[in-house]
Design a protein around this motif. Structure first.
Motif, PDB file in Angstrom:
ATOM      1  N   VAL A 186      34.787  18.384  74.384  1.00 54.04           N
ATOM      2  CA  VAL A 186      34.158  17.159  73.883  1.00 54.04           C
ATOM      3  C   VAL A 186      32.762  16.998  74.462  1.00 54.04           C
ATOM      4  N   VAL A 187      32.632  17.218  75.764  1.00 59.35           N
ATOM      5  CA  VAL A 187      31.315  17.120  76.405  1.00 59.35           C
ATOM      6  C   VAL A 187      30.360  18.156  75.821  1.00 59.35           C
ATOM      7  N   ARG A 188      30.861  19.365  75.591  1.00 59.56           N
ATOM      8  CA  ARG A 188      30.035  20.427  75.005  1.00 59.56           C
ATOM      9  C   ARG A 188      29.493  20.035  73.640  1.00 59.56           C
ATOM     10  N   TYR A 198      41.785  12.170  69.579  1.00 56.02           N
ATOM     11  CA  TYR A 198      43.094  11.634  69.187  1.00 56.02           C
ATOM     12  C   TYR A 198      44.199  12.631  69.523  1.00 56.02           C
ATOM     13  N   THR A 199      43.943  13.899  69.259  1.00 51.55           N
ATOM     14  CA  THR A 199      44.933  14.939  69.562  1.00 51.55           C
ATOM     15  C   THR A 199      45.244  14.999  71.052  1.00 51.55           C
ATOM     16  N   LEU A 200      44.233  14.796  71.878  1.00 49.73           N
ATOM     17  CA  LEU A 200      44.418  14.903  73.325  1.00 49.73           C
ATOM     18  C   LEU A 200      45.089  13.666  73.920  1.00 49.73           C
ATOM     19  N   LEU A 224      27.772  13.539  61.168  1.00 50.71           N
ATOM     20  CA  LEU A 224      28.862  12.996  60.361  1.00 50.71           C
ATOM     21  C   LEU A 224      30.113  13.865  60.455  1.00 50.71           C
ATOM     22  N   PHE A 225      29.957  15.162  60.169  1.00 49.93           N
ATOM     23  CA  PHE A 225      31.124  16.050  60.095  1.00 49.93           C
ATOM     24  C   PHE A 225      31.743  16.301  61.459  1.00 49.93           C
ATOM     25  N   TYR A 226      30.908  16.658  62.442  1.00 49.09           N
ATOM     26  CA  TYR A 226      31.448  16.952  63.755  1.00 49.09           C
ATOM     27  C   TYR A 226      31.831  15.686  64.509  1.00 49.09           C
ATOM     28  N   GLY A 227      31.249  14.540  64.121  1.00 47.37           N
ATOM     29  CA  GLY A 227      31.688  13.283  64.701  1.00 47.37           C
ATOM     30  C   GLY A 227      33.145  13.000  64.356  1.00 47.37           C
ATOM     31  N   VAL A 228      33.500  13.206  63.087  1.00 48.90           N
ATOM     32  CA  VAL A 228      34.893  13.045  62.666  1.00 48.90           C
ATOM     33  C   VAL A 228      35.780  14.072  63.364  1.00 48.90           C
ATOM     34  N   ASP A 229      35.306  15.312  63.440  1.00 47.95           N
ATOM     35  CA  ASP A 229      36.068  16.377  64.095  1.00 47.95           C
ATOM     36  C   ASP A 229      36.363  16.029  65.548  1.00 47.95           C
ATOM     37  N   ASP A 261      44.745  20.011  60.015  1.00 46.97           N
ATOM     38  CA  ASP A 261      44.038  20.326  58.773  1.00 46.97           C
ATOM     39  C   ASP A 261      42.721  19.565  58.672  1.00 46.97           C
ATOM     40  N   LEU A 262      42.752  18.279  59.011  1.00 48.82           N
ATOM     41  CA  LEU A 262      41.532  17.475  58.924  1.00 48.82           C
ATOM     42  C   LEU A 262      40.474  17.964  59.901  1.00 48.82           C
ATOM     43  N   ARG A 263      40.897  18.322  61.118  1.00 42.21           N
ATOM     44  CA  ARG A 263      39.943  18.816  62.112  1.00 42.21           C
ATOM     45  C   ARG A 263      39.268  20.100  61.633  1.00 42.21           C
TER      46      ARG A 263
END
Length: 321
Positions: A187-189, A259-261, A248-253, A274-276
């Motif tokens: 996330v930091v990266r 959320y997964t963590l 936009l895209f990587y913000g959602v990712d 799938d969404l990620r």
């Protein structure tokens, strides 16, 4: 095949069909320009490198996901998962950092001549190869733990604890601490270049606004200056568009990754996975469309090639007649 599998396969197939030819066309156009001009500008080298890693993202992840979903081919064994996740995560993070390098270089390009920022731009162009090498090494090191802990789907029944579902593979960490530490590092990266490139793009937008106001008040009679200014503004708008898409895209990712963590038992949810993957690959698939539409060097070489093929077809038809 269930409806959700069909939708998943079609989405991955869409990304592959759009992203692979698009990135290949951009790479070909830049190589053609290098052949005719016998040089490559630093900004073009960054874009070429960015498009190359985007091709890896789409080809390694989306195409293989589509083939596996439709049961045409499946290489997601233990070894296959390790290799795919290693290449995918390294290429994905390189795509992020190269977009940051591109936005930063574009921001430095608007610095007044003789300033320290202009000198920094010259230094960056001179050491561009070293910058690429450092990015490859750093992102390879960061991506290695996830690849080492990856296992194929057939081991999924025994991997409920400290595991992350990445669709056809699982990433099993030894304990909760290593899982959280690896997730936080990723996330930091991603967040650091996101904040920096957003700042650089904001600076570019402010410069473009002030420049447009200046042009309205003072019309220069130097046509070469006008053409150079238009070229710089066009390049800056392209970079700002790419950065906006990235945010936009990587913000959602990254939101889904957090959320997964933080939520328990998300490893069993294929929808989150799938969404990620979809949003993290969407930038790699769509960005070449933006480059082709906005980069005059790329579009000019592609148009010339189409016209050349059209002329050859006409000549062939006439000779046959």
């Amino acid at each position: 095949m269930q409806s959700d599998e069909l939708v998943r396969g079609l989405l991955y197939l869409f990304l592959a069909v759009v992203g692979i030819p698009g990135n290949c066309l951009v790479i070909w156009a830049f190589l053609q320009a290098m052949h005719t001009e016998h040089q490559v500008l630093p900004a073009d080298a960054i874009v070429l490198h960015l498009v190359s890693v985007n091709l890896l993202v789409v080809g390694v992840r989306c195409l293989l996901e589509a083939l596996a979903t439709f049961r045409l081919a499946n290489i997601f064994s233990d070894a296959g998962c390790k290799g795919i996740i290693m290449v995918y995560r390294m290429a994905r993070s390189l795509s992020i950092w190269l977009t940051f390098v591109l936005s930063t270089y574009q921001c430095l390009s608007i610095a007044p001549p003789g300033s320290r920022w202009a000198e920094a731009r010259v230094a960056a162009a001179r050491h561009l190869g070293a910058i690429f090498l450092v990015l490859w090494l750093v992102n390879a090191v960061i991506s290695t733990p996830s690849a080492l802990f990856s296992l194929g789907w057939h081991n999924g029944s025994s991997l409920m604890e400290h595991s992350i579902n990445v669709q056809f593979c699982f990433v099993r960490f030894p304990d909760s601490l290593s899982k959280d530490a690896n997730g936080a590092m990723q996330v930091v990266r991603d967040v650091i270049p996101m904040a920096l490139m957003a700042t650089a793009s904001l600076i570019v937008l402010i410069f473009l606004y002030r420049h447009s106001q200046h042009v309205k008040n003072f019309r220069s009679s130097n046509s070469n200056s006008k053409q150079g200014s238009l070229a710089e503004r066009r390049a800056a708008k392209t970079v700002v568009t790419l950065v906006t898409m990235y945010v936009l895209f990587y913000g959602v990712d990254n939101g889904l990754w957090v959320y997964t963590l933080t939520v328990e038992h998300t490893m069993s949810s294929s929808l989150v996975s799938d969404l990620r993957i979809f949003f993290s690959s969407l930038y790699a698939a769509v960005s070449p469309v933006v480059i082709i539409a906005s980069n005059k060097k790329v579009s000019r070489n592609l148009i010339c090639k189409v016209q050349e093929k059209g002329s050859q077809m006409v000549e062939t038809t006439l000779s046959a007649a």
